[in-house]
Design a protein around this motif. Sequence first.
Motif, PDB file in Angstrom:
ATOM      1  N   MET A 120       0.827  -1.203   0.000  1.00 49.90           N
ATOM      2  CA  MET A 120       0.000   0.000   0.000  1.00 49.90           C
ATOM      3  C   MET A 120       0.863   1.257   0.000  1.00 49.90           C
ATOM      4  O   MET A 120       0.531   2.255  -0.635  1.00 49.90           O
ATOM      5  CB  MET A 120      -0.959   0.000   1.196  1.00 49.90           C
ATOM      6  N   LEU A 121       2.003   1.201   0.703  1.00 47.32           N
ATOM      7  CA  LEU A 121       2.947   2.318   0.662  1.00 47.32           C
ATOM      8  C   LEU A 121       3.464   2.518  -0.758  1.00 47.32           C
ATOM      9  O   LEU A 121       3.527   3.649  -1.248  1.00 47.32           O
ATOM     10  CB  LEU A 121       4.112   2.066   1.625  1.00 47.32           C
ATOM     11  N   ALA A 171       0.707   4.058  -2.866  1.00 49.49           N
ATOM     12  CA  ALA A 171       0.467   5.458  -2.511  1.00 49.49           C
ATOM     13  C   ALA A 171       1.586   6.361  -3.023  1.00 49.49           C
ATOM     14  O   ALA A 171       1.327   7.449  -3.546  1.00 49.49           O
ATOM     15  CB  ALA A 171       0.321   5.608  -0.997  1.00 49.49           C
ATOM     16  N   SER A 220       1.059   9.214  -5.826  1.00 46.57           N
ATOM     17  CA  SER A 220       1.371  10.626  -5.580  1.00 46.57           C
ATOM     18  C   SER A 220       2.264  11.194  -6.674  1.00 46.57           C
ATOM     19  O   SER A 220       2.258  12.390  -6.924  1.00 46.57           O
ATOM     20  CB  SER A 220       2.028  10.820  -4.216  1.00 46.57           C
ATOM     21  N   ILE A 273      -1.140  13.847  -1.721  1.00 47.84           N
ATOM     22  CA  ILE A 273      -1.528  12.875  -0.697  1.00 47.84           C
ATOM     23  C   ILE A 273      -2.894  12.283  -1.028  1.00 47.84           C
ATOM     24  O   ILE A 273      -3.096  11.069  -0.942  1.00 47.84           O
ATOM     25  CB  ILE A 273      -1.522  13.530   0.698  1.00 47.84           C
ATOM     26  N   PHE A 274      -3.827  13.118  -1.446  1.00 48.01           N
ATOM     27  CA  PHE A 274      -5.177  12.661  -1.783  1.00 48.01           C
ATOM     28  C   PHE A 274      -5.130  11.648  -2.927  1.00 48.01           C
ATOM     29  O   PHE A 274      -5.746  10.586  -2.853  1.00 48.01           O
ATOM     30  CB  PHE A 274      -6.055  13.865  -2.150  1.00 48.01           C
ATOM     31  N   GLY A 284      -2.496   9.923  -3.946  1.00 52.43           N
ATOM     32  CA  GLY A 284      -1.738   8.752  -3.527  1.00 52.43           C
ATOM     33  C   GLY A 284      -2.571   7.769  -2.720  1.00 52.43           C
ATOM     34  O   GLY A 284      -2.546   6.565  -2.978  1.00 52.43           O
ATOM     35  N   VAL A 285      -3.316   8.278  -1.764  1.00 55.46           N
ATOM     36  CA  VAL A 285      -4.186   7.414  -0.952  1.00 55.46           C
ATOM     37  C   VAL A 285      -5.291   6.811  -1.812  1.00 55.46           C
ATOM     38  O   VAL A 285      -5.609   5.618  -1.696  1.00 55.46           O
ATOM     39  CB  VAL A 285      -4.760   8.194   0.245  1.00 55.46           C
ATOM     40  N   GLY A 286      -5.850   7.608  -2.709  1.00 55.22           N
ATOM     41  CA  GLY A 286      -6.885   7.097  -3.609  1.00 55.22           C
ATOM     42  C   GLY A 286      -6.360   5.979  -4.507  1.00 55.22           C
ATOM     43  O   GLY A 286      -7.043   4.986  -4.745  1.00 55.22           O
ATOM     44  N   ALA A 315      -3.840   3.959  -3.807  1.00 57.35           N
ATOM     45  CA  ALA A 315      -3.619   2.785  -2.956  1.00 57.35           C
ATOM     46  C   ALA A 315      -4.938   2.051  -2.691  1.00 57.35           C
ATOM     47  O   ALA A 315      -4.991   0.818  -2.729  1.00 57.35           O
ATOM     48  CB  ALA A 315      -2.956   3.187  -1.647  1.00 57.35           C
ATOM     49  N   VAL A 316      -6.008   2.791  -2.464  1.00 61.86           N
ATOM     50  CA  VAL A 316      -7.319   2.174  -2.246  1.00 61.86           C
ATOM     51  C   VAL A 316      -7.799   1.487  -3.524  1.00 61.86           C
ATOM     52  O   VAL A 316      -8.380   0.395  -3.477  1.00 61.86           O
ATOM     53  CB  VAL A 316      -8.339   3.221  -1.743  1.00 61.86           C
TER      54      VAL A 316
END
Length: 108
Positions: free
Chosen positions: A43-44, A47, A51, A63-64, A66-68, A70-71
């Motif tokens: 996941m890292l 992300a 990013s 960040i937004f 990157g997290v999206g 990963a999800v």
Amino acid sequence: MPRTSIAAVSALAGGVLWLLFAVLGGTGVLADMLHLVGWILLMLAAAVFGSGLIRAGGNGQRIFVGVGFAVLILLAVEAFRTGDTPWYDAAWGGAAVLVGGATLLRAR
């Protein structure tokens, strides 16, 4: 360390941990820890890669995204899971090893 290297090393390490998880049969405390740490590393990697898709914009936007991303990867892996099979995770781990290893070799 560049973002590409961080993502590649994380993907490579997480994939290797998932391969070890499958070799251990997917049962036991050690196998569970390998699976969990592998998830975190993968996941890292997703992300950090996500990013990097943003060229312009602030850190909040990176960040937004990157997290999206990963999800999105998490959902892609879990969408086709048929049961508690360690070799399904090993296949995704092998793909992560190939992508991470190829990225590291290309960076040289």
